[in-house]
Design a protein around this motif. Structure first.
Motif, PDB file in Angstrom:
ATOM      1  N   GLY A  21       1.526  20.413   1.101  1.00 38.18           N
ATOM      2  CA  GLY A  21       1.695  19.869   1.328  1.00 38.18           C
ATOM      3  C   GLY A  21       2.560  18.016   2.568  1.00 38.18           C
ATOM      4  O   GLY A  21       3.048  17.545   2.231  1.00 38.18           O
ATOM      5  N   PHE A  22       2.113  19.145   3.376  1.00 38.29           N
ATOM      6  CA  PHE A  22       3.127  18.658   4.708  1.00 38.29           C
ATOM      7  C   PHE A  22       1.892  18.332   6.018  1.00 38.29           C
ATOM      8  O   PHE A  22       0.055  18.445   5.237  1.00 38.29           O
ATOM      9  N   CYS A  23       1.475  16.955   5.389  1.00 42.27           N
ATOM     10  CA  CYS A  23       0.496  15.469   5.905  1.00 42.27           C
ATOM     11  C   CYS A  23       0.830  14.932   6.791  1.00 42.27           C
ATOM     12  O   CYS A  23       2.081  14.155   7.459  1.00 42.27           O
ATOM     13  N   PRO A  24       0.501  15.326   8.393  1.00 37.81           N
ATOM     14  CA  PRO A  24       1.070  13.916   9.295  1.00 37.81           C
ATOM     15  C   PRO A  24       1.728  12.927   9.734  1.00 37.81           C
ATOM     16  O   PRO A  24       2.326  11.770   9.566  1.00 37.81           O
ATOM     17  N   ALA A  25      -0.096  12.295   9.371  1.00 38.41           N
ATOM     18  CA  ALA A  25      -0.199  11.113   8.241  1.00 38.41           C
ATOM     19  C   ALA A  25       0.684  10.766   7.498  1.00 38.41           C
ATOM     20  O   ALA A  25       0.457   9.191   8.082  1.00 38.41           O
ATOM     21  N   ALA A  26       0.837  11.233   6.385  1.00 37.36           N
ATOM     22  CA  ALA A  26       2.403  10.609   5.795  1.00 37.36           C
ATOM     23  C   ALA A  26       3.310  10.608   6.528  1.00 37.36           C
ATOM     24  O   ALA A  26       3.937   9.790   6.026  1.00 37.36           O
ATOM     25  N   LEU A  27       4.326  11.499   7.239  1.00 35.15           N
ATOM     26  CA  LEU A  27       4.828  10.850   7.929  1.00 35.15           C
ATOM     27  C   LEU A  27       5.204  10.153   8.793  1.00 35.15           C
ATOM     28  O   LEU A  27       5.814   9.147   8.901  1.00 35.15           O
ATOM     29  N   ILE A  28       4.001   9.485   9.261  1.00 36.67           N
ATOM     30  CA  ILE A  28       3.980   8.507  10.501  1.00 36.67           C
ATOM     31  C   ILE A  28       3.572   7.136   9.847  1.00 36.67           C
ATOM     32  O   ILE A  28       5.002   5.933   9.845  1.00 36.67           O
TER      33      ILE A  28
ATOM     34  N   MET B 202       0.656  -1.185   0.657  1.00 40.31           N
ATOM     35  CA  MET B 202      -0.252  -0.211  -0.385  1.00 40.31           C
ATOM     36  C   MET B 202       0.538   0.691   0.126  1.00 40.31           C
ATOM     37  O   MET B 202       1.826   1.380   0.951  1.00 40.31           O
ATOM     38  N   THR B 203       0.683   2.132  -0.747  1.00 36.48           N
ATOM     39  CA  THR B 203       1.586   3.096  -0.727  1.00 36.48           C
ATOM     40  C   THR B 203       0.983   4.588   0.282  1.00 36.48           C
ATOM     41  O   THR B 203      -0.138   4.372   0.973  1.00 36.48           O
ATOM     42  N   ILE B 204       1.886   5.445   0.358  1.00 39.69           N
ATOM     43  CA  ILE B 204       1.528   6.262   1.130  1.00 39.69           C
ATOM     44  C   ILE B 204       0.031   7.414   1.283  1.00 39.69           C
ATOM     45  O   ILE B 204      -0.606   7.452   2.109  1.00 39.69           O
ATOM     46  N   ASP B 205      -0.220   7.649  -0.129  1.00 43.04           N
ATOM     47  CA  ASP B 205      -1.109   7.910  -0.128  1.00 43.04           C
ATOM     48  C   ASP B 205      -2.564   7.230  -0.008  1.00 43.04           C
ATOM     49  O   ASP B 205      -3.512   7.372  -0.006  1.00 43.04           O
ATOM     50  N   ARG B 206      -2.543   6.433  -0.479  1.00 48.94           N
ATOM     51  CA  ARG B 206      -3.959   5.200  -0.574  1.00 48.94           C
ATOM     52  C   ARG B 206      -3.900   5.605   0.946  1.00 48.94           C
ATOM     53  O   ARG B 206      -4.825   5.307   1.696  1.00 48.94           O
ATOM     54  N   ALA B 207      -2.544   4.915   1.980  1.00 49.26           N
ATOM     55  CA  ALA B 207      -3.347   4.521   3.461  1.00 49.26           C
ATOM     56  C   ALA B 207      -3.520   5.876   4.113  1.00 49.26           C
ATOM     57  O   ALA B 207      -4.432   6.347   4.622  1.00 49.26           O
ATOM     58  N   VAL B 208      -2.917   7.396   2.921  1.00 51.36           N
ATOM     59  CA  VAL B 208      -3.980   8.255   3.963  1.00 51.36           C
ATOM     60  C   VAL B 208      -5.421   8.559   3.678  1.00 51.36           C
ATOM     61  O   VAL B 208      -5.982   9.097   4.714  1.00 51.36           O
ATOM     62  N   LEU B 209      -5.628   8.605   2.435  1.00 52.35           N
ATOM     63  CA  LEU B 209      -6.740   8.691   2.352  1.00 52.35           C
ATOM     64  C   LEU B 209      -7.965   7.653   2.930  1.00 52.35           C
ATOM     65  O   LEU B 209      -8.869   7.825   3.917  1.00 52.35           O
ATOM     66  N   MET B 210      -7.319   6.404   3.318  1.00 56.82           N
ATOM     67  CA  MET B 210      -8.208   5.190   4.228  1.00 56.82           C
ATOM     68  C   MET B 210      -8.221   5.869   5.896  1.00 56.82           C
ATOM     69  O   MET B 210      -9.001   5.405   6.130  1.00 56.82           O
ATOM     70  N   PHE B 211      -7.287   6.554   6.549  1.00 55.02           N
ATOM     71  CA  PHE B 211      -7.212   6.380   7.332  1.00 55.02           C
ATOM     72  C   PHE B 211      -8.554   7.847   7.464  1.00 55.02           C
ATOM     73  O   PHE B 211      -8.878   8.420   8.742  1.00 55.02           O
ATOM     74  N   ALA B 212      -7.727   9.195   6.361  1.00 51.92           N
ATOM     75  CA  ALA B 212      -8.478  10.539   6.417  1.00 51.92           C
ATOM     76  C   ALA B 212     -10.043   9.687   6.386  1.00 51.92           C
ATOM     77  O   ALA B 212     -11.034  11.018   7.000  1.00 51.92           O
ATOM     78  N   GLY B 213     -10.543   8.812   5.791  1.00 49.87           N
ATOM     79  CA  GLY B 213     -11.998   8.248   5.317  1.00 49.87           C
ATOM     80  C   GLY B 213     -12.504   7.498   6.682  1.00 49.87           C
ATOM     81  O   GLY B 213     -13.400   7.456   6.958  1.00 49.87           O
TER      82      GLY B 213
ATOM     83  N   LYS C 110       4.885   6.682   6.029  1.00 47.76           N
ATOM     84  CA  LYS C 110       6.379   6.495   5.749  1.00 47.76           C
ATOM     85  C   LYS C 110       7.524   6.055   6.684  1.00 47.76           C
ATOM     86  O   LYS C 110       7.892   4.725   6.722  1.00 47.76           O
ATOM     87  N   ARG C 111       6.983   5.884   7.812  1.00 50.70           N
ATOM     88  CA  ARG C 111       7.803   5.596   9.477  1.00 50.70           C
ATOM     89  C   ARG C 111       7.977   4.511   9.300  1.00 50.70           C
ATOM     90  O   ARG C 111       8.550   2.871  10.039  1.00 50.70           O
ATOM     91  N   LEU C 112       6.141   4.208   9.192  1.00 44.69           N
ATOM     92  CA  LEU C 112       5.944   2.695   9.077  1.00 44.69           C
ATOM     93  C   LEU C 112       5.868   1.668   7.826  1.00 44.69           C
ATOM     94  O   LEU C 112       5.930   0.261   8.298  1.00 44.69           O
ATOM     95  N   GLY C 113       6.828   2.188   6.786  1.00 43.59           N
ATOM     96  CA  GLY C 113       7.200   1.623   6.455  1.00 43.59           C
ATOM     97  C   GLY C 113       6.734   1.326   4.434  1.00 43.59           C
ATOM     98  O   GLY C 113       6.474   1.080   4.064  1.00 43.59           O
ATOM     99  N   CYS C 114       5.361   2.561   4.524  1.00 43.59           N
ATOM    100  CA  CYS C 114       4.831   2.262   3.276  1.00 43.59           C
ATOM    101  C   CYS C 114       5.928   2.781   2.431  1.00 43.59           C
ATOM    102  O   CYS C 114       6.546   3.870   2.100  1.00 43.59           O
TER     103      CYS C 114
END
Length: 67
Positions: free
Chosen positions: A47-54, A1-12, A56-60
């Motif tokens: 372009g700054f998203c705290p969830a995307a940073l998290i 799963m890419t960061i983009d999809r993970a962020v969208l899923m988390f926000a939803g 990324k650290r989780l390995g997405c």
């Protein structure tokens, strides 16, 4: 799963959970919905998203939006 999809899923998920909590528990939970919406707007402008940073650290792996 890419960061983009993970962020969208988390926000939803945050929006749906906060709507359910607002309906069944307390209307104050609708503030979480507002926060999620404001955070999505801020991320689209800066372009700054705290969830995307998290994620990324989780390995997405990086997607198109968050590199």
């Amino acid at each position: 799963m890419t960061i983009d999809r993970a962020v969208l899923m988390f926000a939803g998920a945050m929006v749906l959970v906060s709507l359910a909590l607002g309906y069944f528990v307390s209307p104050w939970w609708y503030l979480l919905t507002a926060f999620a919406g404001l955070n999505m707007m801020q991320a689209s402008l800066t372009g700054f998203c705290p969830a995307a940073l998290i994620f990324k650290r989780l390995g997405c792996k990086a997607g198109v939006a968050f590199k």
